[in-house]
Design an enzyme around this catalytic site. Structure first.
Site, PDB file in Angstrom:
ATOM      1  N   THR A   1      51.303  41.062  38.442  1.00 43.64           N
ATOM      2  CA  THR A   1      49.886  41.435  37.716  1.00 43.64           C
ATOM      3  C   THR A   1      49.338  42.623  38.146  1.00 43.64           C
ATOM      4  O   THR A   1      48.719  42.375  39.232  1.00 43.64           O
ATOM      5  CB  THR A   1      49.090  40.259  37.618  1.00 43.64           C
ATOM      6  OG1 THR A   1      49.933  39.180  37.081  1.00 43.64           O
ATOM      7  CG2 THR A   1      47.745  40.467  36.719  1.00 43.64           C
TER       8      THR A   1
ATOM      9  N   LYS B   1      40.823  39.637  42.104  1.00 43.88           N
ATOM     10  CA  LYS B   1      41.600  40.807  42.110  1.00 43.88           C
ATOM     11  C   LYS B   1      41.949  40.947  40.362  1.00 43.88           C
ATOM     12  O   LYS B   1      41.688  42.106  39.956  1.00 43.88           O
ATOM     13  CB  LYS B   1      42.975  40.593  42.927  1.00 43.88           C
ATOM     14  CG  LYS B   1      43.659  41.969  42.735  1.00 43.88           C
ATOM     15  CD  LYS B   1      44.849  41.778  41.575  1.00 43.88           C
ATOM     16  CE  LYS B   1      45.815  40.548  41.992  1.00 43.88           C
ATOM     17  NZ  LYS B   1      46.937  40.744  40.895  1.00 43.88           N
TER      18      LYS B   1
ATOM     19  N   LYS C   1      48.081  40.685  30.165  1.00 42.15           N
ATOM     20  CA  LYS C   1      48.088  39.533  31.241  1.00 42.15           C
ATOM     21  C   LYS C   1      46.782  39.656  31.699  1.00 42.15           C
ATOM     22  O   LYS C   1      46.247  38.395  32.168  1.00 42.15           O
ATOM     23  CB  LYS C   1      49.260  40.189  32.191  1.00 42.15           C
ATOM     24  CG  LYS C   1      49.121  39.053  33.202  1.00 42.15           C
ATOM     25  CD  LYS C   1      49.282  37.631  33.050  1.00 42.15           C
ATOM     26  CE  LYS C   1      49.856  36.692  34.189  1.00 42.15           C
ATOM     27  NZ  LYS C   1      49.373  36.886  35.324  1.00 42.15           N
TER      28      LYS C   1
END
Length: 293
Positions: free
Chosen positions: A95, A239, A171
């Site tokens: 990701t 994050k 995502k």
């Protein structure tokens, strides 16, 4: 087919084991070589550097923690980009940010290499079972080449377009919804407890009445019955939320809930919950806020 897999963390290691079970011959690399010992014992070959792993590979799969790790492994000294031959395939399972994915697409194209973005939905236990859901994007020829390597890892693959960065954007959007779901569950559990209702009874009743969602049930179970080992952490959630907000800002898109959640993640990190499970950490923050004077 010569396959290289870089990154043997909580997600990468079970994915490699799935590929080995299909009879694939793999060369692997990990930042901490001793962590690769079980994978090597299972039949993989350990490379000393990312470049060594990539130099004879027909396909390189990367599963690394964040943008900084990807940039170092791909573009740094002894990195993948200069070692990967023209015509070889890079499958980015991590990701990562939309901007980095766009940079990778341009760099691979300039070198005549194939590139597929294929981030995954699912926790480590789902990876162990080979039941991840994979979001893929790239040129038709590249996604066709990637599919046989992705199939053993997944219960399904959604090919969403020809621009690889779209898969990473999707995502990040999915992970934002996970954070939003956990946030709403957390506050609902706090509300239920305040009304003298067992949160577990609340979850079972509301999920049966409204959602019928295994996802709500699974995350609720994690929150109410914390596992010994965390899956995704608060640091990881923070994050991903940062990358989502950066991608949104690049297109002049305002996401007020994402902005509010970012503040909660920052508070959780500052409160010593950075390494706590993503779902449990958010729940703890909701409990703390509810009891604050």
């Amino acid at each position: 087919m010569n396959i290289a897999f870089l990154g043997l963390g909580k997600m990468g290691a079970p994915m490699v084991r799935r590929l080995l079970e299909t009879g694939q011959q793999l060369t692997v690399w990990n930042r901490t070589p001793e962590h690769a010992a079980p994978i090597v014992a299972a039949g993989a070959t350990l490379a000393a550097t990312p470049a060594e792993a990539a130099q004879n590979a027909d396909a390189v799969l990367t599963m690394l923690f964040d943008d900084a790790a990807n940039e170092q492994v791909l573009f740094g000294a002894n990195g993948v980009m200069n070692a990967l031959r023209p015509g070889a395939l890079h499958i980015a399972l991590s990701t990562i940010g939309v901007a980095l994915s766009q940079r990778l697409a341009a760099e691979h194209a300039s070198r005549g290499q194939l590139y597929v973005a294929a981030p995954v939905f699912g926790r480590p236990n789902v990876a162990e079972e080979g039941r991840l859901w994979i979001v893929a994007a790239g040129a038709d020829s590249a996604t066709a080449a990637a599919r046989p390597l992705l199939a053993p890892l997944s219960r399904g693959i959604s090919v969403i377009g020809t621009e690889p960065s779209q898969a990473h954007a999707l995502k990040l959007g999915g992970n934002f919804l996970i954070s939003a779901m956990i946030h709403s569950l957390s506050e609902a559990f706090v509300y239920a407890a305040g009304q003298g209702i067992d949160p577990e009874v609340f979850l079972e009743t509301v999920n049966s009445a409204l959602f019928q969602s295994p996802f709500y049930a699974a995350y609720g179970k994690v929150m109410l019955h914390p596992p010994e080992q965390p899956g995704a952490t608060i640091d990881l959630g923070a994050k991903d939320l940062r990358l989502l907000r950066e991608a949104a800002a690049a297109r002049n898109t305002t996401l007020s809930l994402a902005d509010n959640l970012a503040q909660i993640f920052t508070q959780a990190q500052q409160s010593g919950l950075a390494s706590e499970d993503w779902a449990i950490g958010q729940y703890r923050m909701a409990q703390r806020r509810s009891s604050a004077p």
